[in-house]
Scaffold this active site. Structure first.
Site, short mmCIF file in Angstrom:
data_model
loop_
_atom_site.label_atom_id
_atom_site.label_comp_id
_atom_site.label_asym_id
_atom_site.label_seq_id
_atom_site.Cartn_x
_atom_site.Cartn_y
_atom_site.Cartn_z
N PRO A 23 1.18 -1.43 0.06
CA PRO A 23 -0.22 0.10 0.09
C PRO A 23 1.21 0.73 0.16
O PRO A 23 1.45 1.37 0.50
CB PRO A 23 -0.90 0.66 1.71
CG PRO A 23 0.15 -0.53 2.24
CD PRO A 23 0.94 -2.06 1.35
N CYS A 25 0.23 5.66 -0.26
CA CYS A 25 -0.11 6.45 -0.50
C CYS A 25 -0.11 7.19 -1.52
O CYS A 25 1.23 8.04 -2.21
CB CYS A 25 -0.54 7.16 0.33
SG CYS A 25 -0.97 6.62 2.15
N ALA A 57 -3.18 3.52 2.15
CA ALA A 57 -3.93 3.26 4.04
C ALA A 57 -5.81 4.28 3.27
O ALA A 57 -5.62 5.97 2.66
CB ALA A 57 -2.57 4.42 4.51
N GLN A 99 -6.61 -1.19 2.30
CA GLN A 99 -5.63 -1.10 3.85
C GLN A 99 -6.40 -0.47 4.58
O GLN A 99 -6.90 1.02 4.24
CB GLN A 99 -4.30 -0.72 3.55
CG GLN A 99 -3.11 -0.65 5.15
CD GLN A 99 -2.47 0.32 4.82
OE1 GLN A 99 -2.12 1.17 5.05
NE2 GLN A 99 -1.17 -0.48 5.10
N TYR A 180 0.88 5.07 13.23
CA TYR A 180 -0.45 5.70 12.50
C TYR A 180 -1.36 5.33 14.01
O TYR A 180 -0.84 4.29 14.54
CB TYR A 180 -0.99 4.99 11.28
CG TYR A 180 -0.05 6.71 10.43
CD1 TYR A 180 -0.81 7.34 10.36
CD2 TYR A 180 0.41 5.17 9.23
CE1 TYR A 180 0.36 8.06 9.79
CE2 TYR A 180 0.64 5.87 8.59
CZ TYR A 180 0.51 7.46 8.44
OH TYR A 180 1.95 7.62 7.13
N ARG A 228 -0.41 -5.05 9.65
CA ARG A 228 0.78 -4.94 9.04
C ARG A 228 1.15 -4.42 10.36
O ARG A 228 0.14 -3.30 11.41
CB ARG A 228 0.52 -3.36 8.17
CG ARG A 228 1.50 -2.39 7.99
CD ARG A 228 2.13 -2.16 6.89
NE ARG A 228 2.84 -2.87 5.54
CZ ARG A 228 3.42 -2.08 4.36
NH1 ARG A 228 2.95 -0.51 3.91
NH2 ARG A 228 4.32 -2.53 3.75
N LEU A 299 12.90 -2.41 0.19
CA LEU A 299 14.31 -2.64 -0.52
C LEU A 299 14.40 -4.04 -0.46
O LEU A 299 16.17 -4.12 -0.94
CB LEU A 299 15.92 -1.92 0.90
CG LEU A 299 15.98 -0.64 0.44
CD1 LEU A 299 17.24 0.30 1.06
CD2 LEU A 299 16.34 0.55 -0.92
N ARG A 322 8.63 1.01 -3.97
CA ARG A 322 9.53 1.85 -4.84
C ARG A 322 9.63 1.23 -6.28
O ARG A 322 9.98 1.88 -7.04
CB ARG A 322 10.30 2.44 -3.54
CG ARG A 322 10.04 3.62 -2.48
CD ARG A 322 11.67 4.46 -2.17
NE ARG A 322 11.26 4.90 -1.11
CZ ARG A 322 10.69 5.02 -0.22
NH1 ARG A 322 10.19 3.70 0.58
NH2 ARG A 322 10.66 6.35 0.65
#
Length: 355
Positions: A23, A25, A57, A99, A180, A228, A299, A322
Site C-alpha cells: 500500500p 499513499c 491507507a 488497507q 499511525y 501490518r 529495499l 518504490r
C-alpha cells in the site's frame, strides 16, 4: 518454477504469485473519493503481473486521513466509486486488497511534496487524536481519546470493512504500523494511558484486538485478513520485535492470516539502519515466533534477492513499493530473469522479453 512465482493460497483466495504491491499513499483523492489517477495507478500495477495489489491507507473516518487528499471508506458512495477499480484489477488476474487505516496524531498534514507539515483547522485541517496527549515531534498535541470514542472507532473499522467488501476487495489489511493510530496504542512511547487501553501489552494491544475482531466478524471466512505491524520503533524503550512476535501470535487466534512486517514511523528522527532487505530479519522472526505467514518489505529490488528471501523461508510473500513505482511491470520482468513463464496481457505480447 521459482519460489517467487509459486502460487500462494490463504483461506479461499489464491494469489498467482508472491510478488505483491504494498500500500502506497497517492494523496490524490477528493473528499475521500478515488479519481482517475487511482484507476490508472492500481490498474497498471495489476497489469504488470503482481499477485496482490494493495490499495493505499484508506481512512475509516474523515479525521483518520493523513492528509485532506487521502482515500476514504467512511461512506457508501466511496465504496461504489471503488468498484470500477476493483473490477479492473481482478480482471487483470491480480487479487485486490485494501488497507483500513486511521492516522491518529499523524493526521491533518500536507502531502509530502507540499512540505509534509501540519494543516491547521482554519486551512482545512482538523484536531488530531491519539491514545495520549503526546505530540509527534513539533506538531500540535493531539486530544486523548476517551473509551467511548475508542469503541466508536472499532465500529468505524467494522463499517469500513463492510463497505470494502461491497466494493469488491478480496483482502482486508488493518494498518497498525508506521506510527499511525493503532501503532500509537501499541508503543509505550506514545501510549501513556492507565485505563484498559494502556499499561502492559494486554492493555496496549486491546484496541488492535478489538478492531481485528470487528473486521473479522464481517469479513467473509473464505477471504484473508492481514495486519501490518512495525516490528520496531528503532528507539530504546519503544515497541520492539519481541512484542511484535507476541502480538502476532495472539492475532492468529483472532482470525488474522498474514502479518505484513515493516518498521519505524512512530518517532521522528529515529536512526534506522537501512540496507538491502534490512527488514527481512523482522519478518523471519515473526514467521518463526508466531507461526503464521508473513510478507517482507524494504529495499527488495532484485528478482534473485526476492526469490532467495522466500527460499530461505524468511517470508511467504514480498511487498514491493518504490521498485514498482519505477517499473510497474517488475513482476513480468522478474519472471523473465528467473526463467519463469507467466501470462502477459495479450495487448502487450509484442513487448514480451524473449530468451
Amino acid at each position: 518454477m521459482s519460489r517467487l512465482f509459486a502460487e500462494l493460497k490463504l483461506r479461499g483466495t489464491s494469489f498467482r504469485n508472491r510478488a505483491w504491491v504494498a500500500p502506497m499513499c497517492q494523496y490524490s483523492s477528493v473528499g475521500g473519493y478515488p479519481q482517475d489517477w487511482h484507476l490508472v495507478h492500481l490498474g497498471s500495477l495489476a497489469r504488470g503481473g503482481a499477485g496482490l495489489v494493495m490499495q493505499e491507507a484508506t481512512a475509516v473516518v474523515p479525521e483518520g486521513r493523513i492528509t485532506p487528499s487521502d482515500a476514504g471508506i467512511w461512506e457508501d458512495g466511496q465504496a461504489q466509486a471503488y468498484e470500477r477499480i476493483t473490477s479492473f484489477v481482478r480482471g487483470q488476474g491480480a487479487v485486490v486488497g485494501i488497507q483500513l487505516s486511521h492516522a491518529g496524531r499523524k493526521a491533518s498534514t500536507q502531502p509530502p511534496w507540499e512540505g509534509d507539515e501540519y494543516v491547521e483547522a482554519a486551512s482545512g485541517g482538523w484536531e488530531t487524536v491519539a491514545p495520549s496527549p503526546v505530540a509527534f515531534g513539533d506538531w500540535p498535541e493531539p486530544a486523548e481519546l476517551g473509551a467511548d470514542e475508542i469503541r466508536g472507532l472499532v465500529e468505524a473499522f467494522r463499517a469500513g470493512a463492510q463497505r470494502a467488501l461491497a466494493a469488491g476487495y478480496e483482502v482486508a489489511e488493518i494498518h497498525a504500523a508506521h506510527g499511525y493510530l493503532l501503532h500509537q496504542f501499541l508503543s509505550p512511547l506514545s501510549n501513556h494511558r492507565t485505563d484498559e487501553y494502556g499499561g502492559d501489552l494486554d492493555g496496549r494491544s486491546r484496541f488492535l484486538v478489538q478492531v481485528t475482531d470487528a473486521v473479522r466478524a464481517v469479513w467473509p471466512q473464505d477471504r484473508p485478513l492481514f495486519v501490518r505491524l512495525s516490528a520496531t520503533d528503532w528507539v530504546d524503550g519503544g515497541w520492539d520485535v519481541e512484542e511484535t512476535v507476541d502480538v502476532s501470535r495472539r492475532l492468529v487466534g483472532h482470525g488474522v492470516d498474514l502479518v505484513d512486517v515493516t518498521s519505524g514511523g512512530l518517532v521522528p528522527g529515529a536512526r534506522i539502519e537501512v540496507e538491502p532487505g534490512y527488514q527481512v530479519p523482522f519478518a523471519r522472526a515473526v514467521r518463526e515466533g508466531a507461526g503464521l505467514p508473513v510478507s517482507a518489505v524494504g529495499l527488495i529490488t532484485a528478482p534473485e534477492q526476492a526469490d532467495q528471501i522466500l527460499v530461505d523461508r524468511s517470508a511467504d510473500a514480498i511487498m514491493l513499493a518504490r521498485e514498482v513505482l519505477r517499473n510497474p511491470t517488475w513482476p513480468l520482468w522478474a519472471a523473465h530473469v528467473l526463467g519463469d513463464q507467466v501470462p502477459w496481457p495479450p495487448q502487450y505480447q509484442r513487448g514480451r522479453w524473449r530468451r
